[in-house]
Design a protein around this motif. Structure first.
Motif, PDB file in Angstrom:
ATOM      1  N   PHE A 142       0.823  -1.203   0.000  1.00  8.08           N
ATOM      2  CA  PHE A 142       0.000   0.000   0.000  1.00  8.08           C
ATOM      3  C   PHE A 142       0.864   1.263   0.000  1.00  8.08           C
ATOM      4  O   PHE A 142       0.578   2.229  -0.723  1.00  8.08           O
ATOM      5  N   ILE A 143       1.919   1.258   0.809  1.00  2.00           N
ATOM      6  CA  ILE A 143       2.805   2.430   0.860  1.00  2.00           C
ATOM      7  C   ILE A 143       3.527   2.619  -0.470  1.00  2.00           C
ATOM      8  O   ILE A 143       3.642   3.745  -0.979  1.00  2.00           O
ATOM      9  N   SER A 144       3.982   1.516  -1.055  1.00  2.00           N
ATOM     10  CA  SER A 144       4.650   1.590  -2.358  1.00  2.00           C
ATOM     11  C   SER A 144       3.697   2.092  -3.432  1.00  2.00           C
ATOM     12  O   SER A 144       4.077   2.874  -4.305  1.00  2.00           O
ATOM     13  N   THR A 145       2.443   1.623  -3.368  1.00  2.00           N
ATOM     14  CA  THR A 145       1.432   2.096  -4.311  1.00  2.00           C
ATOM     15  C   THR A 145       1.249   3.601  -4.179  1.00  2.00           C
ATOM     16  O   THR A 145       1.135   4.327  -5.171  1.00  2.00           O
ATOM     17  N   ALA A 146       1.225   4.087  -2.933  1.00  3.38           N
ATOM     18  CA  ALA A 146       1.092   5.528  -2.698  1.00  3.38           C
ATOM     19  C   ALA A 146       2.264   6.292  -3.299  1.00  3.38           C
ATOM     20  O   ALA A 146       2.077   7.340  -3.938  1.00  3.38           O
ATOM     21  N   PHE A 147       3.486   5.775  -3.097  1.00  5.21           N
ATOM     22  CA  PHE A 147       4.675   6.435  -3.659  1.00  5.21           C
ATOM     23  C   PHE A 147       4.594   6.502  -5.184  1.00  5.21           C
ATOM     24  O   PHE A 147       4.951   7.512  -5.794  1.00  5.21           O
ATOM     25  N   LEU A 148       4.129   5.401  -5.803  1.00  2.00           N
ATOM     26  CA  LEU A 148       4.038   5.348  -7.255  1.00  2.00           C
ATOM     27  C   LEU A 148       2.904   6.221  -7.782  1.00  2.00           C
ATOM     28  O   LEU A 148       3.065   6.968  -8.742  1.00  2.00           O
ATOM     29  N   MET A 149       1.742   6.131  -7.139  1.00  2.00           N
ATOM     30  CA  MET A 149       0.583   6.923  -7.569  1.00  2.00           C
ATOM     31  C   MET A 149       0.837   8.422  -7.428  1.00  2.00           C
ATOM     32  O   MET A 149       0.264   9.224  -8.161  1.00  2.00           O
ATOM     33  N   ALA A 150       1.698   8.774  -6.476  1.00  2.00           N
ATOM     34  CA  ALA A 150       1.998  10.195  -6.256  1.00  2.00           C
ATOM     35  C   ALA A 150       2.560  10.856  -7.508  1.00  2.00           C
ATOM     36  O   ALA A 150       2.316  12.045  -7.756  1.00  2.00           O
ATOM     37  N   SER A 151       3.280  10.095  -8.330  1.00  2.00           N
ATOM     38  CA  SER A 151       3.871  10.649  -9.544  1.00  2.00           C
ATOM     39  C   SER A 151       2.799  11.110 -10.526  1.00  2.00           C
ATOM     40  O   SER A 151       3.041  11.993 -11.351  1.00  2.00           O
ATOM     41  N   ILE A 152       1.627  10.505 -10.450  1.00  2.00           N
ATOM     42  CA  ILE A 152       0.518  10.884 -11.327  1.00  2.00           C
ATOM     43  C   ILE A 152      -0.463  11.805 -10.600  1.00  2.00           C
ATOM     44  O   ILE A 152      -0.889  12.824 -11.134  1.00  2.00           O
ATOM     45  N   VAL A 153      -0.790  11.450  -9.356  1.00  5.75           N
ATOM     46  CA  VAL A 153      -1.771  12.221  -8.581  1.00  5.75           C
ATOM     47  C   VAL A 153      -1.302  13.654  -8.366  1.00  5.75           C
ATOM     48  O   VAL A 153      -2.098  14.600  -8.457  1.00  5.75           O
ATOM     49  N   GLY A 154      -0.016  13.848  -8.080  1.00  4.08           N
ATOM     50  CA  GLY A 154       0.513  15.194  -7.867  1.00  4.08           C
ATOM     51  C   GLY A 154       0.304  16.087  -9.080  1.00  4.08           C
ATOM     52  O   GLY A 154      -0.084  17.260  -8.952  1.00  4.08           O
ATOM     53  N   GLN A 155       0.525  15.532 -10.269  1.00  6.07           N
ATOM     54  CA  GLN A 155       0.354  16.309 -11.496  1.00  6.07           C
ATOM     55  C   GLN A 155      -1.118  16.583 -11.797  1.00  6.07           C
ATOM     56  O   GLN A 155      -1.485  17.686 -12.219  1.00  6.07           O
ATOM     57  N   ILE A 156      -1.961  15.573 -11.575  1.00  5.44           N
ATOM     58  CA  ILE A 156      -3.396  15.748 -11.814  1.00  5.44           C
ATOM     59  C   ILE A 156      -3.971  16.793 -10.859  1.00  5.44           C
ATOM     60  O   ILE A 156      -4.776  17.648 -11.247  1.00  5.44           O
ATOM     61  N   TYR A 157      -3.546  16.735  -9.595  1.00  4.85           N
ATOM     62  CA  TYR A 157      -4.040  17.682  -8.592  1.00  4.85           C
ATOM     63  C   TYR A 157      -3.718  19.130  -8.985  1.00  4.85           C
ATOM     64  O   TYR A 157      -4.600  19.990  -9.028  1.00  4.85           O
ATOM     65  N   SER A 158      -2.440  19.398  -9.266  1.00  2.44           N
ATOM     66  CA  SER A 158      -2.056  20.781  -9.578  1.00  2.44           C
ATOM     67  C   SER A 158      -2.663  21.243 -10.899  1.00  2.44           C
ATOM     68  O   SER A 158      -3.058  22.413 -11.026  1.00  2.44           O
ATOM     69  N   SER A 159      -2.780  20.347 -11.885  1.00  2.00           N
ATOM     70  CA  SER A 159      -3.389  20.712 -13.166  1.00  2.00           C
ATOM     71  C   SER A 159      -4.857  21.083 -12.984  1.00  2.00           C
ATOM     72  O   SER A 159      -5.358  22.023 -13.607  1.00  2.00           O
TER      73      SER A 159
END
Length: 412
Positions: A142-159
């Protein structure tokens, strides 16, 4: 009389959810400025290369800070370090939205990167130590998934925020999110047992050298850097590949193609069952092979649906390999677990820093497809590494979140 073990079960689920959420939002800060670079160029009247420092400043502080704070969590406690990091993030992040000079934005991004670096090594060590063996790889998944998803979620959030509001609200809103998450960690997860190791403040840094005396452990770090060279190199190459012919996609369309990778990343939480059945080294090898095949197929056919499917396979392979690697490092490191995990995070983000450089260089030589193939070959070549890793003894059971002889757990 109520069985304490039955009381403990819901706490594992709640703790897993909170650690997943906090890991996601903390690491997302690393990527959220990527869509903001063009805005920074206009607002601050700077070049594109200078605007990129809004991301690089955070990355370098994040990678370097992890080496220090992971070891310090041995002395001051995992939960305490996570709380400190979130508190500093809650305070520093909103100030980024108030700046009117770019140099102050860079200074605050460095502070933000240092604050964020307190969290990943501490949360990984906390998960390994506070969860029993049968649940350990699952929480790491779950933690690894969060680290990986952050690479996409961070960009989607700010966009998304800049489409509706100004870029400043990216940091205002995130500051509130960090503030709420600070209270979640403080009030809702059990306190860990502080080891109180011998030595002074700088001892954790000196202990990092000890991890290279552990048999097989240094080999793991080859895979650590390789995984994120491939991951970030892929995302860096994908943007220019999809914006050119024959795809000619818009920025928003490219973002959604990247978001499809989240589907593959959902494999990660189930890594525990795979490890229990097939063994940690076998799962690690299979993840690397799957990621290599998926990445190799990305440029094999100029068809968007096929490319998306191949990218999902690639993401699934990365999501399978990363938690298995974390579990392997935790097992091999023993008492140096925190330092070993800190160095793992350092190597991950060294790989993340090298990914764009490798991508630009290879694309300049022979184009996008060649870049995908080289990165895929790098992943497949790394499957040799686990054969040099020896597990000499079985992993021992971790301290449970709720010790059997304790019905009440201290939360503060």
């Amino acid at each position: 009389m109520i069985n304490p073990a039955k009381q403990a079960a819901p706490r594992y689920n709640l703790t897993t959810l909170i650690l997943f959420w906090c890991s996601l939002i903390v690491v997302s800060s690393l990527y959220l400025t990527i869509p903001l670079f063009p805005l920074f160029e206009d607002v601050f009247q700077i070049s594109s290369s200078k605007a990129a420092w809004a991301g690089s400043a955070f990355s370098f502080a994040f990678a370097g800070g992890g080496l220090l704070f992971g070891g310090l969590s041995d002395r001051y406690g995992r939960k305490r370090m996570m709380i400190s990091g979130l508190c500093l993030l809650a305070v520093s992040t909103p100030f980024i939205g108030t700046v009117h000079e770019f140099q102050w934005l860079i200074v605050l991004r460095v502070i933000q990167g240092l604050a964020a670096s307190m969290f990943p090594p501490s949360v990984l060590a906390y998960a390994i130590e506070m969860f029993p063996t049968k649940k350990r790889v699952t929480i790491l998944g779950f933690i690894s998934t969060a680290f990986l998803m952050a690479s996409i979620v961070g960009q989607i959030y700010s966009s998304t925020v800049i489409l509706e509001l100004s870029w400043r609200y990216v940091f205002y809103i995130l500051g509130i999110v960090y503030f709420i998450s600070f209270f979640l960690i403080t009030l809702c997860i059990p306190k860990d047992i502080i080891q109180k190791p011998e030595g002074n403040f700088f001892t954790p840094l000196k202990r990092i050298g000890g991890i290279f005396k552990k048999k097989s452990l240094p080999f793991c770090y080859i895979i650590s850097s390789t995984l994120f060279i491939a991951l970030v190199g892929f995302f860096s190459t994908l943007g220019s590949y999809l914006s050119s012919a024959p795809f000619s996609l818009s920025h928003q369309e490219i973002l959604w193609v990247r978001a499809a990778g989240i589907i593959g990343m959902l494999v990660s939480p189930f890594d525990g069952k795979l490890v229990a059945r097939f063994g940690v080294k076998n799962v690690l090898c299979c993840g690397l092979i799957l990621a290599g095949i998926g990445l190799g197929l990305v440029g094999a056919w100029e068809n968007l649906a096929f490319l998306i499917l191949a990218s999902i396979v690639f993401a699934a392979g990365i999501a399978m390999a990363l938690p298995a690697l974390l579990s392997l490092i935790g097992t091999l490191a023993g008492e140096l677990r925190a330092s070993a995990l800190s160095f793992h995070m350092f190597m991950l983000f060294i790989g993340a820093s090298l990914g764009p450089i490798v991508s630009v260089y290879l694309t300049g030589i022979k184009g996008h497809v060649f870049t995908f193939e080289v990165l895929a070959g790098l992943l497949l070549l790394s499957t040799i590494v686990p054969f040099f890793i020896r597990l000499e003894k079985k992993e021992t059971a971790a301290t449970p979140i709720h010790p059997p002889n304790q019905t009440n757990v201290e939360h503060h």
